[in-house]
Design an enzyme around this catalytic site. Structure first.
Site, PDB file in Angstrom:
ATOM      1  N   GLY A   1      35.982   5.691  48.436  1.00 21.31           N
ATOM      2  CA  GLY A   1      36.961   5.766  49.512  1.00 21.31           C
ATOM      3  C   GLY A   1      37.285   4.438  50.166  1.00 21.31           C
ATOM      4  N   SER A   2      37.540   4.489  51.459  1.00 23.76           N
ATOM      5  CA  SER A   2      38.159   3.379  52.186  1.00 23.76           C
ATOM      6  C   SER A   2      37.290   2.140  52.314  1.00 23.76           C
ATOM      7  CB  SER A   2      38.572   3.845  53.586  1.00 23.76           C
ATOM      8  OG  SER A   2      39.547   4.856  53.493  1.00 23.76           O
ATOM      9  N   VAL A   3      36.027   2.203  51.909  1.00 18.88           N
ATOM     10  CA  VAL A   3      35.197   0.989  51.931  1.00 18.88           C
ATOM     11  C   VAL A   3      35.771  -0.072  50.991  1.00 18.88           C
ATOM     12  CG1 VAL A   3      33.053   2.119  52.631  1.00 18.88           C
ATOM     13  CG2 VAL A   3      33.682   2.050  50.208  1.00 18.88           C
ATOM     14  N   PHE A   4      36.665   0.329  50.057  1.00 22.23           N
ATOM     15  CA  PHE A   4      37.275  -0.618  49.132  1.00 22.23           C
ATOM     16  C   PHE A   4      38.433  -1.387  49.762  1.00 22.23           C
ATOM     17  CE2 PHE A   4      34.681   0.832  45.836  1.00 22.23           C
ATOM     18  CZ  PHE A   4      34.976   0.198  44.643  1.00 22.23           C
ATOM     19  N   LYS A   5      38.923  -0.968  50.897  1.00 25.35           N
ATOM     20  CA  LYS A   5      40.125  -1.585  51.463  1.00 25.35           C
ATOM     21  C   LYS A   5      39.917  -3.059  51.810  1.00 25.35           C
ATOM     22  CE  LYS A   5      42.004   2.755  53.198  1.00 25.35           C
ATOM     23  NZ  LYS A   5      42.216   3.655  54.344  1.00 25.35           N
TER      24      LYS A   5
END
Length: 594
Positions: free
Chosen positions: A312-316
């Site tokens: 999820g958004s930890v890759f942003k």
């Protein structure tokens, strides 16, 4: 050799002059010669008798000394000497970074039987079944009265059990020395250590071999006699590992999660200080591998290393950092977040409506899928793929565990534009929590690549540069703002400047495709202290549900973040980090008179 004649001419002539018989001269010379020969033979015989006497004296002396030594020694059972490679039983210890024992050896005994030597097999079977409840008396009796001449009963027994078997008094029950692997801390660091079992076995020894984890990875080193018992030192801190597992287990229970994992990694050396996966097991009594069903449901499954998930958004932060490195954006660049973002039949939406525009910093702080996807479109598929490869997200980690190759990330075969957009916010690419820890460490330590390791290191790693130091600092500032005013406000720990990013990803269905509506993987990737980073902490919960409110909450901000905050609060002092406490406001004192 010169011989003297028996009738010398001179002596013969003198005898004839005197009228004597010359034959008497020969007889006299023969007598003298025979006497000399007899003396010589006697001396030789006396010498031989003397040597023989001395030999008998020495032999009887040695035998007497040996008999005395045997009489004063402890009696032992005779051991047969066989040819071939000996079984190496000794195995080196495994210790943590401070020298504390993680795995060691314990001297014990095995129990075996020679049925032909038993006097009362029925009684022996009954007594053994009483001592060892897992044994069946009827089956033992059948084995004892059959044709078998050798029977293993237990590969290892405790001293108490040995005494109880000894009290049976059966000559057909025998003990053999045995060395077993002992994990004195029980389930702590179980997935890292893995466990050991027996290989080749004999009645007098057994070969201890590693079956998983570092025990299997370093099996050759641990069994090598050339190391002279030198221990294997890991990067783990036993105390920090114990606290990590305790907090993670509590968080998993409170958040009603199916499973959980965490990775605490030194941001400069790559050392894994603590790594946990729940549910776990006790390596002293390692469970069997599942023969059916999903292996991820087994307590043997290491979620931190083997589990690959859409995180999820930890890759942003990777997307925004790469865009800043390429000069496409800066922290204040305004990004179009008007939604939904349409690409063919796909619709990309945000969790909330953040308005038509957000700065690049606020795209991270508010966790905008649309804003991140638009930035990724500027980067392009090829450059995004190269960047993630440099961070290690497209290959298994190189950590020193036999299970590491099984944690291979799942990337799309066709890295299309829609893949670029979804991967930018953590969907479409599955990786392990350990991959994420290594990626965050490389991004936030100043921009140099770091590989995770379980071995004690003395110096920082000098990996290739993946981003500039300036972009690394801006990325840390963005993550700090996620905690101070964004989706990870529960991560604030007084005295420690925590930065991080939340990630909530829907779990894919095992069959039929699509995603579950009520099952997520919640992740919080954090760094502390954010202004001078030392450690990266990843906490992942599988299918969490926070139920303190009127409606269940599954997002990472409500589930993974509080667990990570409590973990940082507990382990930071153990890591030697002093809290930065603001000095109290100076209090003025006014002198007054009565």
């Amino acid at each position: 050799m010169i011989r003297t004649p028996l009738r010398p001419l001179a002596a013969v002539l003198r005898a004839r002059e005197k009228g004597e018989n010359p034959a008497a001269i020969e007889a006299a010379n023969k007598a003298r010669r025979h006497a000399a020969m007899a003396d010589k033979q006697r001396q030789r015989a006396e010498g031989r008798l003397l040597v023989l006497g001395l030999a008998f004296f020495v032999a009887f002396g040695v035998i007497g000394m040996r008999m005395g030594a045997l009489a004063s020694s402890v009696p032992e059972e005779p051991r047969a000497v066989v040819a071939g490679n000996p079984i190496i039983g000794q195995r080196s210890d495994i210790i943590d970074r401070n020298g504390r024992i993680l795995a060691t050896n314990l001297q014990t005994h095995s129990l075996y039987a020679h049925p032909q030597d038993m006097i009362d097999p029925a009684r022996a079977a009954r007594e053994l079944a009483a001592i060892f409840p897992e044994l069946d008396a009827a089956e033992l009796h059948e084995d004892f009265t059959g044709d078998r001449r050798f029977l293993w009963i237990r590969r290892q027994i405790s001293p108490e059990q040995m005494q109880e078997v000894h009290d049976i008094g059966s000559p057909g029950l025998l003990f053999g020395p045995r060395e077993m692997r002992l994990y004195p801390n029980g389930p702590i660091a179980a997935h890292i250590l893995g466990g050991a079992s027996y290989g080749r076995e004999g009645v007098s020894s057994a070969e201890v071999i590693g079956v998983a984890g570092v025990e299997r990875q370093f099996d050759g080193f641990l069994r090598d006699p050339a190391n002279e018992g030198a221990p294997l030192q890991l990067s783990l801190d036993l105390t920090v590992q114990a606290v990590t597992e305790q907090v993670l287990a509590g968080g998993m229970s409170i958040m009603n999660a199916k499973g959980a994992s965490s990775v605490l990694m030194d941001i400069h050396t790559g050392e894994i200080v603590a790594m946990a996966s729940l549910p776990d097991f006790d390596p002293n009594n390692r469970p069997r591998v599942l023969t059916s069903g999903d292996q991820s449901d087994s307590p043997l499954f290491n979620r931190a290393v083997q589990g690959v998930y859409e995180l999820g958004s930890v890759f942003k932060i990777f997307t925004v950092a790469q865009a800043m490195e390429l000069g496409l954006v800066n922290p204040d660049t305004m990004i179009d977040t008007q939604g939904p973002l349409t690409w063919g039949r796909f619709r990309i939406r945000d969790f909330h409506d953040y308005g038509p525009r957000l700065s690049a910093t606020d795209v991270i702080v508010e966790s905008s899928n649309i804003g991140t996807a638009r930035i990724a479109m500027q980067i392009g598929a090829e450059r995004q793929q190269d960047f993630l490869r440099n961070l290690g997200f497209l290959e298994p980690t190189q950590i020193e565990m036999i299970e590491a190759p099984t944690g291979r990330p799942l990337a799309p075969r066709n890295w299309s534009e829609i893949s670029t957009m979804t991967i930018s916010y953590g969907h479409g690419l599955s990786s392990s929590p350990l991959h994420l820890a290594a990626g965050y460490a490389s991004l936030l330590n100043g921009g140099t690549q770091v590989r995770p390791t379980l071995l004690r290191q003395s110096e920082p790693q000098q990996g290739p540069r993946v981003i500039s130091a300036a972009v690394s600092a801006r990325s840390r500032d963005m993550l700090r703002q996620v905690v101070t005013r964004g989706t990870a406000s529960f991560a604030e720990v007084p005295g420690y400047a925590v930065g991080g990013k939340t990630g909530t990803a829907d779990k894919p269905r095992a069959a039929g495709g699509g995603y579950y509506d009520d099952k997520v993987i919640a992740t919080f990737a954090s760094v502390f202290p954010a202004h001078n980073p030392r450690y990266v902490l990843i906490v992942t919960l599988d299918e969490p549900t926070e139920t303190s409110g009127t409606e269940p909450r599954r997002t990472a901000g409500w589930t993974a973040v509080p667990v990570a905050a409590e973990m940082i609060r507990r382990v930071a002092p153990l890591l030697g980090l002093r809290p930065q406490v603001d000095s109290a406001q100076q209090v003025g004192v006014t002198l007054t008179s009565n």
